[in-house]
Design a protein around this motif. Structure first.
Motif, PDB file in Angstrom:
ATOM      1  N   THR A 147      28.922  15.252  12.605  1.00  0.00           N
ATOM      2  CA  THR A 147      30.527  14.524  12.544  1.00  0.00           C
ATOM      3  C   THR A 147      30.010  12.727  12.548  1.00  0.00           C
ATOM      4  O   THR A 147      29.226  12.397  12.857  1.00  0.00           O
ATOM      5  CB  THR A 147      31.244  14.902  13.967  1.00  0.00           C
ATOM      6  N   PRO A 148      31.292  12.228  12.297  1.00  0.00           N
ATOM      7  CA  PRO A 148      31.183  10.704  12.568  1.00  0.00           C
ATOM      8  C   PRO A 148      30.977  10.373  13.823  1.00  0.00           C
ATOM      9  O   PRO A 148      30.464   9.047  13.854  1.00  0.00           O
ATOM     10  CB  PRO A 148      32.527  10.069  12.039  1.00  0.00           C
ATOM     11  N   ALA A 149      31.014  11.033  14.838  1.00  0.00           N
ATOM     12  CA  ALA A 149      30.571  10.724  16.048  1.00  0.00           C
ATOM     13  C   ALA A 149      29.078  10.645  16.400  1.00  0.00           C
ATOM     14  O   ALA A 149      28.764   9.871  17.219  1.00  0.00           O
ATOM     15  CB  ALA A 149      31.210  11.671  17.313  1.00  0.00           C
ATOM     16  N   GLY A 150      28.454  11.397  15.632  1.00  0.00           N
ATOM     17  CA  GLY A 150      27.056  11.268  15.716  1.00  0.00           C
ATOM     18  C   GLY A 150      26.528  12.164  16.665  1.00  0.00           C
ATOM     19  O   GLY A 150      27.177  12.636  17.809  1.00  0.00           O
ATOM     20  N   GLU A 151      25.180  12.985  16.452  1.00  0.00           N
ATOM     21  CA  GLU A 151      24.678  13.765  17.315  1.00  0.00           C
ATOM     22  C   GLU A 151      23.162  13.371  17.915  1.00  0.00           C
ATOM     23  O   GLU A 151      23.151  13.696  19.030  1.00  0.00           O
ATOM     24  CB  GLU A 151      24.432  15.439  16.635  1.00  0.00           C
ATOM     25  N   GLY A 152      22.570  12.681  16.874  1.00  0.00           N
ATOM     26  CA  GLY A 152      21.271  12.130  17.427  1.00  0.00           C
ATOM     27  C   GLY A 152      20.055  13.113  17.473  1.00  0.00           C
ATOM     28  O   GLY A 152      19.359  13.257  18.292  1.00  0.00           O
ATOM     29  N   LYS A 153      20.121  13.819  16.258  1.00  0.00           N
ATOM     30  CA  LYS A 153      19.082  15.022  16.258  1.00  0.00           C
ATOM     31  C   LYS A 153      17.447  14.208  16.067  1.00  0.00           C
ATOM     32  O   LYS A 153      16.688  14.833  16.867  1.00  0.00           O
ATOM     33  CB  LYS A 153      19.255  15.730  14.970  1.00  0.00           C
ATOM     34  N   THR A 154      17.671  13.219  15.311  1.00  0.00           N
ATOM     35  CA  THR A 154      16.084  12.862  15.340  1.00  0.00           C
ATOM     36  C   THR A 154      15.846  11.767  16.608  1.00  0.00           C
ATOM     37  O   THR A 154      14.603  11.843  16.996  1.00  0.00           O
ATOM     38  CB  THR A 154      16.252  11.692  14.046  1.00  0.00           C
ATOM     39  N   THR A 155      16.856  11.277  17.147  1.00  0.00           N
ATOM     40  CA  THR A 155      16.779  10.484  18.301  1.00  0.00           C
ATOM     41  C   THR A 155      16.286  11.551  19.487  1.00  0.00           C
ATOM     42  O   THR A 155      15.310  11.273  20.243  1.00  0.00           O
ATOM     43  CB  THR A 155      17.779   9.842  18.832  1.00  0.00           C
ATOM     44  N   THR A 156      16.860  12.818  19.545  1.00  0.00           N
ATOM     45  CA  THR A 156      16.094  13.880  20.407  1.00  0.00           C
ATOM     46  C   THR A 156      14.868  14.081  20.043  1.00  0.00           C
ATOM     47  O   THR A 156      14.220  14.498  20.886  1.00  0.00           O
ATOM     48  CB  THR A 156      17.301  14.935  20.351  1.00  0.00           C
ATOM     49  N   THR A 157      14.564  14.204  18.859  1.00  0.00           N
ATOM     50  CA  THR A 157      13.400  14.647  18.624  1.00  0.00           C
ATOM     51  C   THR A 157      12.217  13.880  18.997  1.00  0.00           C
ATOM     52  O   THR A 157      11.154  14.095  19.685  1.00  0.00           O
ATOM     53  CB  THR A 157      13.126  14.726  17.041  1.00  0.00           C
ATOM     54  N   VAL A 158      12.624  12.463  18.869  1.00  0.00           N
ATOM     55  CA  VAL A 158      11.641  11.683  19.322  1.00  0.00           C
ATOM     56  C   VAL A 158      11.919  11.272  20.880  1.00  0.00           C
ATOM     57  O   VAL A 158      10.560  11.177  21.567  1.00  0.00           O
ATOM     58  CB  VAL A 158      12.016   9.945  18.857  1.00  0.00           C
ATOM     59  N   GLY A 159      12.721  11.406  21.588  1.00  0.00           N
ATOM     60  CA  GLY A 159      12.767  11.253  22.890  1.00  0.00           C
ATOM     61  C   GLY A 159      12.159  12.347  23.683  1.00  0.00           C
ATOM     62  O   GLY A 159      11.332  12.291  24.671  1.00  0.00           O
ATOM     63  N   LEU A 160      12.287  13.656  23.112  1.00  0.00           N
ATOM     64  CA  LEU A 160      11.569  14.913  23.383  1.00  0.00           C
ATOM     65  C   LEU A 160       9.931  14.650  23.214  1.00  0.00           C
ATOM     66  O   LEU A 160       9.097  15.041  24.385  1.00  0.00           O
ATOM     67  CB  LEU A 160      11.998  16.113  22.685  1.00  0.00           C
ATOM     68  N   GLY A 161       9.611  14.104  22.091  1.00  0.00           N
ATOM     69  CA  GLY A 161       8.100  13.646  21.869  1.00  0.00           C
ATOM     70  C   GLY A 161       7.597  12.842  22.926  1.00  0.00           C
ATOM     71  O   GLY A 161       6.339  12.892  23.524  1.00  0.00           O
ATOM     72  N   GLU A 162       8.557  11.820  23.398  1.00  0.00           N
ATOM     73  CA  GLU A 162       8.206  10.695  24.404  1.00  0.00           C
ATOM     74  C   GLU A 162       8.143  11.290  25.676  1.00  0.00           C
ATOM     75  O   GLU A 162       7.168  10.781  26.621  1.00  0.00           O
ATOM     76  CB  GLU A 162       9.113   9.561  24.173  1.00  0.00           C
ATOM     77  N   ALA A 163       8.607  12.237  26.010  1.00  0.00           N
ATOM     78  CA  ALA A 163       8.897  12.748  27.273  1.00  0.00           C
ATOM     79  C   ALA A 163       7.636  13.930  27.771  1.00  0.00           C
ATOM     80  O   ALA A 163       7.392  13.878  28.778  1.00  0.00           O
ATOM     81  CB  ALA A 163      10.040  13.793  27.684  1.00  0.00           C
ATOM     82  N   MET A 164       7.270  14.408  26.548  1.00  0.00           N
ATOM     83  CA  MET A 164       6.107  15.267  26.913  1.00  0.00           C
ATOM     84  C   MET A 164       4.960  14.790  27.695  1.00  0.00           C
ATOM     85  O   MET A 164       4.612  15.483  28.333  1.00  0.00           O
ATOM     86  CB  MET A 164       5.622  15.895  25.477  1.00  0.00           C
ATOM     87  N   PRO A 165       4.434  13.738  27.210  1.00  0.00           N
ATOM     88  CA  PRO A 165       3.279  13.240  28.048  1.00  0.00           C
ATOM     89  C   PRO A 165       3.541  12.794  29.498  1.00  0.00           C
ATOM     90  O   PRO A 165       2.727  12.699  30.289  1.00  0.00           O
ATOM     91  CB  PRO A 165       2.998  11.667  27.352  1.00  0.00           C
ATOM     92  N   ARG A 166       5.045  12.606  29.821  1.00  0.00           N
ATOM     93  CA  ARG A 166       5.477  12.284  31.039  1.00  0.00           C
ATOM     94  C   ARG A 166       5.332  13.580  32.139  1.00  0.00           C
ATOM     95  O   ARG A 166       5.061  13.624  33.179  1.00  0.00           O
ATOM     96  CB  ARG A 166       6.707  11.914  31.041  1.00  0.00           C
TER      97      ARG A 166
END
Length: 555
Positions: free
Chosen positions: A65-84
């Motif tokens: 939607t024009p509101a944005g969902e952030g799929k790639t952002t979530t993919t990256v954030g999940l990848g950054e969270a895994m080492p934590r």
């Protein structure tokens, strides 16, 4: 508040050799493109051939939607969270196309504090893969027209040339063209047209090829035209596949970059999901599975497009088995699906949220049909209210689906730790992955299965041209290939104005094309275009560069 490019400019990037070393890859197995980008050499693939695979996690979303969902952002954030949480993870993403970067959609490097860097390079020329694909595609086009000009020994009918030129830019003026004008020396006049590079069959082939030999074989299988006698003409009949493969010898090698928190990211290939199959390359995904315990990848647009093709095309062809699916949504996007205009999405509206939730529910149902555990990731905005979160939580609990409120845009990996823990738990659940149709079904039956099961349609209507194409493809012995649906991303239907979870509609198939090299059948629905146009105010109008080389306005 800092823009994405300002955040990226402050990143503390590691030399790409250090990022690779964290994966057990030595400098001799890399082909550097400067200090912060590299391609993997072929030696890495052979050395890791016997290493067990990690878990495969797919990130998808509701309809955009024009509101944005952030799929790639979530993919990256999940990848950054895994080492934590003590897990070794690698991200596998698609490369951006220049068309959307200068148009309206934006890039494909994430956003906020969950980005892949160097974002300027990634969103512009990167390592040149898009240009190599464009050159290979257009070399074949030049050879087709040259063959006709030089006597046409194959008897190619200029009225039945199927393969189009391409350009990695949104340019609606090139959708329909006439070439060969200006006299005999300039070739045979005929109708032609361009599609965007990411819709090219060459792009799909690169992303599905197992290795260089398979790439060459697949290129040779491209159906380019029919003769005056009605016989098919393939790329191999023009002896074009060797030169095309030579142009792609470096492009087939996956690219290595990193996130803002130095998590390794493989970015390779970039087919659109609304007009192509919407997944990064098989080679990058398979390599990521060898390099880490978890490979986190994404598929384009909503689950009705990219994720369906990921399951039914990519996983089937490559023998991949996903362990979990992350389904991304935002409360703002769900309210938009509930009828709230974009300008009013910041105001609390639980009634609209409840009205929009069926869209999310349908996407959850879609993913469960493939037999894979699902986790919902809610990309949280500051305007989300406690009452709205309570409505959403109640719905997820009623459906029995784990969900996580994520703040990775603002906090990076720290904001996705809860999501990471729930995804890891989901990966330990049994996965009974299976495609939703069998390849030996008739073409129409496969199309209708997708339309009914994934879109929720009542049925499918075909134009006479589409019916004839299906008959011709079946006669060629190619009816047992998977289906690649070309459909609007904005709705579960083929009408972008039907938001939420529409019912009582049919899917309208206007064109069916064989992509024999890629190994699938493209089914074009609604008003979908394979060459997008620029919006009234293109993003290009806001992009600039100063005398020191600093780019602004990119995002």
């Amino acid at each position: 508040m800092l823009t994405d490019i300002e955040i990226a400019s402050q990143a503390s990037m590691l030399p790409i050799t250090e990022v690779a070393a964290g994966l057990g890859v030595c400098a001799d197995e890399l082909e550097p493109y400067g200090r912060y980008k590299a391609k993997f050499s072929e030696e890495v693939f052979s050395r890791l051939a016997d290493v067990p695979d990690g878990k495969l996690i797919l990130v998808t979303a509701i309809n955009p939607t024009p509101a944005g969902e952030g799929k790639t952002t979530t993919t990256v954030g999940l990848g950054e969270a895994m080492p934590r949480i003590g897990k070794k993870a690698v991200i596998a993403l698609r490369e951006p196309s220049l068309g959307p970067v200068f148009g309206v959609k934006g890039g494909a490097a994430g956003g906020g504090y969950s980005q892949v860097v160097p974002m300027e390079d990634i969103n512009l020329h990167f390592t040149g893969d898009m240009h190599a694909i464009t050159a290979a595609n257009n070399l074949l086009c030049a050879l087709i027209d040259n063959h006709i000009q030089q006597g046409n020994a194959l008897g190619i009918d200029p009225r039945r040339i199927l393969f189009k030129r391409c350009l990695d830019m949104n340019d609606r003026a090139l959708r329909h063209t006439v070439i060969g004008l200006g006299g005999k020396a300039n070739g045979t006049p005929r109708e032609d047209g361009f599609q965007i590079t990411v819709a090219s069959e060459v792009m799909a082939i690169l992303c599905l090829a197992a290795d260089l030999g398979d790439l060459k074989r697949r290129l040779g299988e491209i159906l380019v035209a029919y003769t005056y006698a009605g016989e098919p003409v393939y790329c191999r009949d023009l002896s074009a596949e060797g030169a095309m493969t030579a142009l792609l010898k470096d492009a087939i090698k996956p690219n290595l970059v990193q996130t803002l928190e130095n998590t390794p990211a493989l970015m390779h290939g970039g087919p659109f999901a609304n007009i192509a199959h919407g997944c990064n390359s098989v080679r990058a995904t398979k390599l990521a599975l060898k390099l880490a315990d978890y490979c986190i990848t994404e598929a384009g647009f909503g689950s009705d497009l990219g994720a369906e093709k990921f399951m039914d095309i990519k996983c089937r062809m490559a023998g991949l088995t996903p362990s979990a699916v992350v389904l991304v949504a935002t409360i703002r996007a769900l309210k938009y699906n509930g009828g709230v205009p974009k300008a009013e999405l910041s105001a609390e509206n639980t009634a609209a949220l409840e009205k929009g939730l069926p869209n999310l529910e349908k996407h959850i149902e879609n993913m469960k049909k493939f037999g894979v555990p699902v986790v919902v990731a809610i990309n949280r905005f500051a305007t989300d209210t406690d009452a709205e979160i309570a409505v959403l939580a109640g719905k997820m609990e009623a459906l029995g689906v784990p969900f996580s409120l994520c703040e990775h845009f603002a906090k990076g990996g720290e904001g996705a730790v809860d999501l990471a823990e729930k995804v890891v738990a989901a990966c330990e659940e049994p996965s009974h992955f299976h495609p939703i149709y069998e390849l030996d079904q008739p073409i129409e039956a496969k199309i209708e299965t997708i339309a009914r099961e994934i879109y929720g349609a009542d049925g499918v209507e075909y134009t006479a041209a589409a019916k004839k194409a299906i008959k011709d493809i079946t006669a060629l012995g190619k009816g047992d290939l998977p289906i690649c649906m070309a459909k609007t991303q904005y709705s579960l239907s083929d009408n972008q104005k039907l938001l939420g979870r529409p019912t009582g509609f049919v899917i309208h198939v206007g064109e069916v094309r064989l992509s024999a090299g890629a190994g699938f059948i493209v089914v074009q629905t609604g008003d979908i275009m394979t060459m997008p146009g620029l919006p009234k105010v293109p993003a290009a109008n806001n992009i600039d560069i100063d005398e020191s080389g600093r780019i602004t306005g990119l995002f």
